[in-house]
Design a protein around this motif. Structure first.
Motif, PDB file in Angstrom:
ATOM      1  N   PHE A 254       0.990  -1.269  -0.038  1.00 33.42           N
ATOM      2  CA  PHE A 254      -0.477   0.219  -0.140  1.00 33.42           C
ATOM      3  C   PHE A 254       0.740   1.411   0.601  1.00 33.42           C
ATOM      4  CE2 PHE A 254      -2.738   3.325   1.976  1.00 33.42           C
ATOM      5  CZ  PHE A 254      -3.439   3.370   0.970  1.00 33.42           C
ATOM      6  N   ASP A 255       1.587   1.019   0.802  1.00 37.51           N
ATOM      7  CA  ASP A 255       2.446   2.565   0.720  1.00 37.51           C
ATOM      8  C   ASP A 255       3.418   2.413  -0.514  1.00 37.51           C
ATOM      9  OD1 ASP A 255       2.266   3.018   3.255  1.00 37.51           O
ATOM     10  OD2 ASP A 255       4.363   2.021   4.400  1.00 37.51           O
ATOM     11  N   LYS A 256       3.734   1.214  -1.501  1.00 37.20           N
ATOM     12  CA  LYS A 256       4.483   1.782  -2.414  1.00 37.20           C
ATOM     13  C   LYS A 256       3.391   2.209  -3.412  1.00 37.20           C
ATOM     14  CE  LYS A 256       7.971  -2.062  -2.572  1.00 37.20           C
ATOM     15  NZ  LYS A 256       8.437  -3.290  -2.905  1.00 37.20           N
ATOM     16  N   VAL A 258       1.624   4.194  -2.916  1.00 39.40           N
ATOM     17  CA  VAL A 258       1.460   5.616  -2.451  1.00 39.40           C
ATOM     18  C   VAL A 258       2.470   6.303  -3.234  1.00 39.40           C
ATOM     19  CG1 VAL A 258       1.336   7.257  -0.561  1.00 39.40           C
ATOM     20  CG2 VAL A 258      -0.341   5.060  -0.386  1.00 39.40           C
ATOM     21  N   LEU A 259       3.305   5.299  -2.710  1.00 39.28           N
ATOM     22  CA  LEU A 259       4.427   6.921  -3.631  1.00 39.28           C
ATOM     23  C   LEU A 259       4.666   6.736  -4.862  1.00 39.28           C
ATOM     24  CD1 LEU A 259       7.932   7.901  -3.022  1.00 39.28           C
ATOM     25  CD2 LEU A 259       8.459   5.180  -3.360  1.00 39.28           C
ATOM     26  N   ASN A 262       2.662   9.419  -6.105  1.00 39.21           N
ATOM     27  CA  ASN A 262       3.281  10.514  -6.520  1.00 39.21           C
ATOM     28  C   ASN A 262       4.236  10.900  -7.332  1.00 39.21           C
ATOM     29  OD1 ASN A 262       2.554  12.713  -4.107  1.00 39.21           O
ATOM     30  ND2 ASN A 262       2.355  10.092  -2.848  1.00 39.21           N
ATOM     31  N   LEU A 263       5.601   9.496  -7.534  1.00 40.69           N
ATOM     32  CA  LEU A 263       5.774   9.493  -8.540  1.00 40.69           C
ATOM     33  C   LEU A 263       5.740   9.885  -9.987  1.00 40.69           C
ATOM     34  CD1 LEU A 263       8.467   7.178  -6.929  1.00 40.69           C
ATOM     35  CD2 LEU A 263       9.048   9.633  -6.977  1.00 40.69           C
ATOM     36  N   ARG A 293      28.153  -0.804  -6.191  1.00 39.18           N
ATOM     37  CA  ARG A 293      27.235  -0.698  -5.120  1.00 39.18           C
ATOM     38  C   ARG A 293      27.994  -0.045  -3.499  1.00 39.18           C
ATOM     39  NH1 ARG A 293      21.757  -0.091  -4.659  1.00 39.18           N
ATOM     40  NH2 ARG A 293      20.939  -0.523  -3.221  1.00 39.18           N
ATOM     41  N   LEU A 336      20.452  -2.358   4.407  1.00 45.22           N
ATOM     42  CA  LEU A 336      19.964  -0.792   3.123  1.00 45.22           C
ATOM     43  C   LEU A 336      18.748  -1.888   2.432  1.00 45.22           C
ATOM     44  CD1 LEU A 336      23.910  -0.396   1.987  1.00 45.22           C
ATOM     45  CD2 LEU A 336      22.257   1.046   3.711  1.00 45.22           C
ATOM     46  N   ASN A 337      18.562  -3.663   2.283  1.00 41.70           N
ATOM     47  CA  ASN A 337      17.687  -4.393   1.535  1.00 41.70           C
ATOM     48  C   ASN A 337      17.583  -5.563   1.946  1.00 41.70           C
ATOM     49  OD1 ASN A 337      16.457  -2.966  -1.058  1.00 41.70           O
ATOM     50  ND2 ASN A 337      18.339  -2.521  -1.522  1.00 41.70           N
ATOM     51  N   VAL A 453      13.952  -5.561  -7.374  1.00 41.33           N
ATOM     52  CA  VAL A 453      14.095  -5.213  -6.204  1.00 41.33           C
ATOM     53  C   VAL A 453      15.509  -4.130  -6.634  1.00 41.33           C
ATOM     54  CG1 VAL A 453      14.493  -5.003  -3.841  1.00 41.33           C
ATOM     55  CG2 VAL A 453      13.780  -6.990  -4.623  1.00 41.33           C
ATOM     56  N   ASP A 456      13.590  -0.495  -8.734  1.00 47.09           N
ATOM     57  CA  ASP A 456      12.115  -0.035  -7.901  1.00 47.09           C
ATOM     58  C   ASP A 456      11.613   1.456  -8.494  1.00 47.09           C
ATOM     59  OD1 ASP A 456      11.435  -2.357  -6.311  1.00 47.09           O
ATOM     60  OD2 ASP A 456      11.278  -1.177  -4.167  1.00 47.09           O
ATOM     61  N   LYS A 457      12.712   1.999  -8.820  1.00 44.76           N
ATOM     62  CA  LYS A 457      12.719   3.038  -9.598  1.00 44.76           C
ATOM     63  C   LYS A 457      12.728   3.162 -11.164  1.00 44.76           C
ATOM     64  CE  LYS A 457      13.537   8.213  -9.504  1.00 44.76           C
ATOM     65  NZ  LYS A 457      14.243   9.202  -9.311  1.00 44.76           N
ATOM     66  N   TYR A 462      20.116   3.157 -12.623  1.00 46.03           N
ATOM     67  CA  TYR A 462      21.382   2.194 -12.641  1.00 46.03           C
ATOM     68  C   TYR A 462      22.426   2.465 -12.955  1.00 46.03           C
ATOM     69  CZ  TYR A 462      19.445   1.135  -7.677  1.00 46.03           C
ATOM     70  OH  TYR A 462      18.572   1.063  -6.342  1.00 46.03           O
TER      71      TYR A 462
END
Lengths: 466, 466
Positions: A254-256, A258-259, A262-263, A293, A336-337, A453, A456-457, A462
């Motif tokens: 759900f949070d994703k 929402v994010l 917005n994006l 990374r 971090l992940n 993963v 994600d954006k 990357y």
């Protein structure tokens, strides 16, 4: 954004529509013959997005429900359901697989790109008490079909939303995704009318809210009472006011949503297409990207070849992953992940850290040196410190860490069963059926999932220039 | 604690006393002859702890002042002062070295374990305006001698305090130590009477406070006005109310004194000896200990062979070290220890980090996802993020770091002169006279000094059992 281009890409073309129609006809003909011989089966119902004409291009899964009479007991329902599956697979020259949800059903892979879920259920009417969890699916089909009949344009909007959800792995109500079901996506569009309006609404989501169809005020109030306070996202099922269609959507998904809403809204027009389709699967570069990374990955493999382990394994592995992650974070291995992947006979858990080893000691920063009472408390608290020193007039102590190696700590947690795991998992781990593997030892499917993963954006971001 | 045993160790024995007396006599005889020939020199005065009978066992430095008449100008004072040094070195079969403080003076190493500072100064009386910074030293000798005459027992207490300070590298007013001078230690014991009372007082230090001798109320108030607000630790010189004897004690040294006072008072009796004497210099194990800490050290060597660089180098290097450390911390290389060592022709700067490399990106944690306005600000702020994601319903961004390698960052800082460094140091660095070295390339003296830093508390505690 050329929305037309995206609509074109998500809508099945004439050829695909024709093919789906043909396959559907074949299935119906075969099923018709088979079902006749079972007196307890009232009828079969095509459900899913093929039935509702809301599928997105390239979708390949038929959902068919075998509606049993209420005279059938549950054992008859299960047995005869699987029997039908077996016969149908033979008739269609496909292959039957057994799938376990609330009760066992057949997944049939057909000789073309399609597959078919054949699920037995009981016949129920609106607001009648359901017997099995899948019984209400035929009712859902009816509701959506009626809505589309009233306003045929929503079909395109539904496809856009489904594709958006799919692109970010938010589509699918199963244990792995814990995301939006097709029915939920359809209800959202029926409620908000368009994809854009839906996205706008979720972008501004302010915590608790609910969606309720129809105008029965009393029912609405009851539903509100029932669900508010427990879930932030409630969609009352129009065919059953006792059910929250969004109940299985995890907080993370759900949070994703929402994010990404917005994006999507803030993205430049020429980048919006990337919110529906991934550009390139960059699996080839994954190893390079992981290296760039400058972090340390730990890949933990758990052997699931023992059959008892395979039932309902996903939530167990998820719980284990979260348990390990929490503990690692508490020992200052900044995770971090974290990520997991379940294949037929094994699970892979992965954790990304700045480093898998930490200094032998940790710095504890105490009170101001000139605060005598607090200073004494600190000195007493850290009696066993390796070293006391001062920094900007504060007392500091170097205190030996209990754990400075992430791999050793994970091994210990697994052996001591200190992280949430059920009996069968604990047993598998007891017999030492786990181990750390290198990136190169991961299967292709596993690496593909990891690539998702990390992108994600936008995966192309990357591939930074230098 | 067997305080007797410690007193015994810090007090010179009969043999040492006899030897000091003999050496002193030899120096006096030689000086007497030399000084006669200089009409501008009124007299010589033995200062330092040998003169006041407050030296700790094993101390080896004589301080002698050549008191010039006020008729002498500063050039005469300097020239004739060094002339005397040259002649004295010949007479005593020693070796003269030139030392630069406020003005040049001679350091003479004698053929035995002793050395001698021969410092020219002007004759001044109490509260008279001093001409050169060292002129008041003879006055200090008189004050301390009188106090000891009144209460001879304080000699032992002074020695205990000096040894305590020495053990923790807090003893010495020079640029490297920035600590307590011998005179300051003596004044503290004269004021507080015993070592124990001094320590107890400092353990409970509450920030600003001052020590003032004598009973002239007006003078006290003037001194209070003058110093309060600027320094936390003020000791008005009883021979010059315009001077704070503790002015050169750095904040770090003072903080350490407060810390060790507390540690001393709370330590078990059988461990108190360790607060006066280091047990074993554990240089042999240093490499192992550094390894066991599981941290990364960076050793930066700067070439100081250019003569202009050697003047007043210590404060410059200290400033450089602190500048680099501050910048590194600001880029998230948590500096666990920083340290420097200046040898004749080189300086070594060292920094200890959890790791010298950081992940390519850093995680920025933003506002709650459901706070739409703040979310938009965050997304806009981090437009160039590699990736946005959610964590516990907060928005997060992975943002590329500007620096992920400590060595590269240090090199850049030095090349761009972005950290506080003066012209000559900048020049040395401009010509690339610096480089990173390995632990094994450090000189023995350098390693010894590093061992001291790492054993700030008790070196034996570093030799942890496993």
């Amino acid at each position: 954004m050329n929305i037309k281009k995206i609509v074109e890409k998500v809508s099945p073309n004439t050829q695909e529509k024709k093919q789906v129609k043909e396959v559907k006809l074949k299935i119906e003909r075969a099923l018709c013959k088979i079902v006749k011989k079972y007196t307890l089966i009232d009828r079969y119902v095509f459900a899913g997005s093929f039935a509702k004409n809301t599928w997105i291009a390239g979708h390949n899964e038929f959902d068919v429900f075998l509606v049993f009479s209420k005279k059938a007991n549950i054992i008859q329902l299960e047995k005869q359901g699987l029997d039908c599956g077996k016969k149908l697979a033979v008739a269609l020259k496909g292959k039957q697989h057994l799938v376990y949800a609330s009760h066992p059903y057949s997944l049939i892979t057909l000789p073309n790109r399609f597959s078919l879920d054949l699920v037995p259920c009981y016949a129920v009417n609106n607001s009648e008490k359901i017997i099995s969890a899948v019984d209400r699916s035929p009712l859902h089909v009816d509701f959506v079909k009626k809505a589309i009949h009233k306003n045929p344009q929503i079909v395109v909007e539904i496809r856009l939303l489904k594709q958006f959800l799919k692109r970010f792995d938010l589509y699918g109500a199963d244990d792995v995704v814990q995301g939006f079901s097709g029915y939920l996506a359809e209800l959202l569009i029926i409620y908000y009318k368009t994809f854009e309006k839906t996205i706008k609404n979720f972008a501004k989501w302010r915590g608790k809210e609910h969606i309720c169809f129809g105008s029965n005020k009393q029912k609405k109030q009851i539903a509100q009472k029932k669900y508010f306070g427990s879930a932030p996202f409630v969609v009352i099922d129009p065919t059953d006011e006792n059910r929250n269609v969004a109940a299985n959507v995890s907080k993370e998904v759900f949070d994703k949503f929402v994010l990404y809403s917005n994006l999507y809204l803030t993205a430049p027009k020429n980048q919006k297409e990337a919110y529906f389709f991934k550009k390139i699967p960059y699996l080839k570069n994954l190893k390079t990207i992981i290296k760039q990374r400058k972090t340390s990955w730990v890949f933990l493999k758990i052997d699931l070849s023992k059959e008892s382990l395979q039932i309902n394994i996903v939530p167990k592995i998820r719980r284990l992953l979260k348990g390990i992650e929490r503990t690692l974070n508490s020992f200052e291995f900044t995770c971090l992940n974290s990520w997991f992947f379940v294949e037929k006979k094994q699970a892979v858990l992965a954790f990304e850290f700045p480093s898998t080893t930490l200094s032998f000691f940790e710095r504890k920063i105490g009170p101001q040196l000139y605060n005598h009472q607090h200073l004494l408390v600190f000195l007493n608290q850290h009696k066993d410190a390796m070293r006391f020193y001062t920094q900007d007039s504060r007392i500091c102590a170097d205190v030996a860490r209990s754990h400075s190696d992430a791999l050793l700590l994970i091994t210990l947690l697994l052996q001591q069963k200190k992280v949430g795991m059920n009996a069968s998992l604990a047993e598998a781990i007891n017999t030492r059926r786990f181990g750390f593997v290198k990136f190169s030892q991961l299967t292709k499917h596993c690496r593909e999932s990891l690539a998702d993963v990390l992108s994600d954006k936008f995966e192309d971001l990357y591939l930074f220039p230098d």
